[in-house]
Design a protein around this motif. Structure first.
Motif, PDB file in Angstrom:
ATOM      1  N   ASP A  65       0.809  -1.224   0.000  1.00  0.00           N
ATOM      2  CA  ASP A  65       0.000   0.000   0.000  1.00  0.00           C
ATOM      3  C   ASP A  65       0.839   1.270   0.000  1.00  0.00           C
ATOM      4  O   ASP A  65       0.309   2.365   0.090  1.00  0.00           O
ATOM      5  N   GLY A  66       2.171   1.136  -0.120  1.00  0.00           N
ATOM      6  CA  GLY A  66       3.043   2.307  -0.212  1.00  0.00           C
ATOM      7  C   GLY A  66       3.666   2.742   1.092  1.00  0.00           C
ATOM      8  O   GLY A  66       4.388   3.737   1.131  1.00  0.00           O
ATOM      9  N   THR A  67       3.434   2.026   2.174  1.00  0.00           N
ATOM     10  CA  THR A  67       4.040   2.363   3.459  1.00  0.00           C
ATOM     11  C   THR A  67       5.509   1.953   3.452  1.00  0.00           C
ATOM     12  O   THR A  67       5.845   0.848   3.045  1.00  0.00           O
ATOM     13  N   ILE A  68       6.371   2.839   3.912  1.00  0.00           N
ATOM     14  CA  ILE A  68       7.806   2.554   4.014  1.00  0.00           C
ATOM     15  C   ILE A  68       8.259   2.908   5.425  1.00  0.00           C
ATOM     16  O   ILE A  68       7.983   3.999   5.918  1.00  0.00           O
ATOM     17  N   VAL A  69       8.939   1.977   6.077  1.00  0.00           N
ATOM     18  CA  VAL A  69       9.460   2.187   7.424  1.00  0.00           C
ATOM     19  C   VAL A  69      10.953   1.914   7.394  1.00  0.00           C
ATOM     20  O   VAL A  69      11.391   0.906   6.839  1.00  0.00           O
ATOM     21  N   SER A  70      11.730   2.809   7.986  1.00  0.00           N
ATOM     22  CA  SER A  70      13.171   2.639   8.076  1.00  0.00           C
ATOM     23  C   SER A  70      13.604   3.118   9.460  1.00  0.00           C
ATOM     24  O   SER A  70      13.258   4.228   9.862  1.00  0.00           O
ATOM     25  N   GLU A  71      14.336   2.289  10.179  1.00  0.00           N
ATOM     26  CA  GLU A  71      14.745   2.656  11.534  1.00  0.00           C
ATOM     27  C   GLU A  71      16.072   1.997  11.865  1.00  0.00           C
ATOM     28  O   GLU A  71      16.382   0.924  11.374  1.00  0.00           O
ATOM     29  N   ARG A  72      16.818   2.671  12.711  1.00  0.00           N
ATOM     30  CA  ARG A  72      18.029   2.051  13.241  1.00  0.00           C
ATOM     31  C   ARG A  72      18.159   2.404  14.710  1.00  0.00           C
ATOM     32  O   ARG A  72      17.724   3.467  15.157  1.00  0.00           O
ATOM     33  N   GLY A  73      18.717   1.497  15.438  1.00  0.00           N
ATOM     34  CA  GLY A  73      18.990   1.715  16.844  1.00  0.00           C
ATOM     35  C   GLY A  73      20.479   1.550  17.064  1.00  0.00           C
ATOM     36  O   GLY A  73      21.082   0.587  16.588  1.00  0.00           O
ATOM     37  N   ARG A  74      21.074   2.503  17.753  1.00  0.00           N
ATOM     38  CA  ARG A  74      22.523   2.426  17.983  1.00  0.00           C
ATOM     39  C   ARG A  74      22.837   2.840  19.410  1.00  0.00           C
ATOM     40  O   ARG A  74      22.115   3.631  20.016  1.00  0.00           O
ATOM     41  N   LEU A  75      23.912   2.295  19.912  1.00  0.00           N
ATOM     42  CA  LEU A  75      24.345   2.613  21.267  1.00  0.00           C
ATOM     43  C   LEU A  75      25.170   3.884  21.268  1.00  0.00           C
ATOM     44  O   LEU A  75      26.050   4.069  20.427  1.00  0.00           O
ATOM     45  N   VAL A  76      24.878   4.759  22.221  1.00  0.00           N
ATOM     46  CA  VAL A  76      25.665   5.983  22.404  1.00  0.00           C
ATOM     47  C   VAL A  76      26.024   6.064  23.890  1.00  0.00           C
ATOM     48  O   VAL A  76      25.263   5.619  24.748  1.00  0.00           O
ATOM     49  N   PRO A  77      27.182   6.644  24.187  1.00  0.00           N
ATOM     50  CA  PRO A  77      27.570   6.750  25.602  1.00  0.00           C
ATOM     51  C   PRO A  77      26.726   7.791  26.335  1.00  0.00           C
ATOM     52  O   PRO A  77      26.293   8.787  25.759  1.00  0.00           O
ATOM     53  N   THR A  78      26.490   7.543  27.606  1.00  0.00           N
ATOM     54  CA  THR A  78      25.794   8.515  28.447  1.00  0.00           C
ATOM     55  C   THR A  78      26.716   9.695  28.709  1.00  0.00           C
ATOM     56  O   THR A  78      27.907   9.657  28.384  1.00  0.00           O
ATOM     57  N   ALA A  79      26.184  10.754  29.305  1.00  0.00           N
ATOM     58  CA  ALA A  79      26.963  11.974  29.549  1.00  0.00           C
ATOM     59  C   ALA A  79      28.203  11.699  30.406  1.00  0.00           C
ATOM     60  O   ALA A  79      29.261  12.281  30.177  1.00  0.00           O
ATOM     61  N   ASP A  80      28.068  10.800  31.371  1.00  0.00           N
ATOM     62  CA  ASP A  80      29.225  10.514  32.228  1.00  0.00           C
ATOM     63  C   ASP A  80      30.176   9.491  31.598  1.00  0.00           C
ATOM     64  O   ASP A  80      31.251   9.235  32.128  1.00  0.00           O
ATOM     65  N   GLY A  81      29.783   8.902  30.482  1.00  0.00           N
ATOM     66  CA  GLY A  81      30.641   7.957  29.785  1.00  0.00           C
ATOM     67  C   GLY A  81      30.746   6.592  30.435  1.00  0.00           C
ATOM     68  O   GLY A  81      31.484   5.734  29.965  1.00  0.00           O
ATOM     69  N   LYS A  82      29.993   6.351  31.491  1.00  0.00           N
ATOM     70  CA  LYS A  82      30.078   5.080  32.210  1.00  0.00           C
ATOM     71  C   LYS A  82      29.148   4.010  31.641  1.00  0.00           C
ATOM     72  O   LYS A  82      29.304   2.840  31.953  1.00  0.00           O
ATOM     73  N   ASP A  83      28.195   4.415  30.839  1.00  0.00           N
ATOM     74  CA  ASP A  83      27.194   3.476  30.345  1.00  0.00           C
ATOM     75  C   ASP A  83      26.848   3.825  28.909  1.00  0.00           C
ATOM     76  O   ASP A  83      27.325   4.817  28.360  1.00  0.00           O
ATOM     77  N   GLN A  84      26.009   2.997  28.292  1.00  0.00           N
ATOM     78  CA  GLN A  84      25.537   3.264  26.945  1.00  0.00           C
ATOM     79  C   GLN A  84      24.019   3.147  26.905  1.00  0.00           C
ATOM     80  O   GLN A  84      23.421   2.385  27.663  1.00  0.00           O
ATOM     81  N   VAL A  85      23.419   3.901  25.992  1.00  0.00           N
ATOM     82  CA  VAL A  85      21.963   3.911  25.828  1.00  0.00           C
ATOM     83  C   VAL A  85      21.660   3.658  24.354  1.00  0.00           C
ATOM     84  O   VAL A  85      22.340   4.182  23.473  1.00  0.00           O
ATOM     85  N   LEU A  86      20.629   2.856  24.096  1.00  0.00           N
ATOM     86  CA  LEU A  86      20.205   2.602  22.730  1.00  0.00           C
ATOM     87  C   LEU A  86      19.259   3.718  22.304  1.00  0.00           C
ATOM     88  O   LEU A  86      18.200   3.913  22.904  1.00  0.00           O
ATOM     89  N   ILE A  87      19.658   4.490  21.304  1.00  0.00           N
ATOM     90  CA  ILE A  87      18.776   5.530  20.765  1.00  0.00           C
ATOM     91  C   ILE A  87      18.233   5.049  19.422  1.00  0.00           C
ATOM     92  O   ILE A  87      18.833   4.199  18.764  1.00  0.00           O
TER      93      ILE A  87
END
Length: 121
Positions: free
Chosen positions: A49-71
């Motif tokens: 029906d013409g619907t197109i979905v594109s997404e990616r999830g990647r890990l980025v470090p938190t502000a303190d650099g001690k952990d990572q978050v999937l955005i």
């Protein structure tokens, strides 16, 4: 007994009724999904029906650099009942806030600047 017979008759009629075909029930024409061991991923699909979905999830470090978050960041588009194609781009930040953008979405109103009030001494 009559109630049971009526219920069975209603069920038979409902099952025999023709089902309207919808593009929403058709499988994707294209489907790509890749994911690594850390949970980062890429997803893309397109439907008849013409619907197109594109997404990616990647890990980025938190502000303190001690952990990572999937955005998440991506887009989806579809053809509306009016024949126009609607495109929405979006992302989430480290806190998980969803931030969509699209010409069809309401825009935030910019507040008018507050004039400075003279201080009377």
């Amino acid at each position: 007994m009559k109630s049971f017979a009526v219920l069975c008759l209603c069920a038979a009629v409902a099952l025999a009724a023709p089902v309207e075909e919808s593009n929403h029930s058709q499988p994707a024409m294209e489907h790509i999904h890749e994911q690594d061991d850390l949970g980062q991923y890429t997803l893309k699909y397109r439907t008849p029906d013409g619907t197109i979905v594109s997404e990616r999830g990647r890990l980025v470090p938190t502000a303190d650099g001690k952990d990572q978050v999937l955005i998440h960041e991506g887009s989806f588009s579809y053809i509306g009942d009016d024949g126009k194609t609607y495109v929405t781009k979006y992302k989430t930040d480290i806190a998980g806030a969803y931030q969509p953008e699209g010409d069809h979405l309401p825009k935030p109103v910019e507040p008018e600047p507050v004039p400075e009030v003279p201080v009377i001494a």
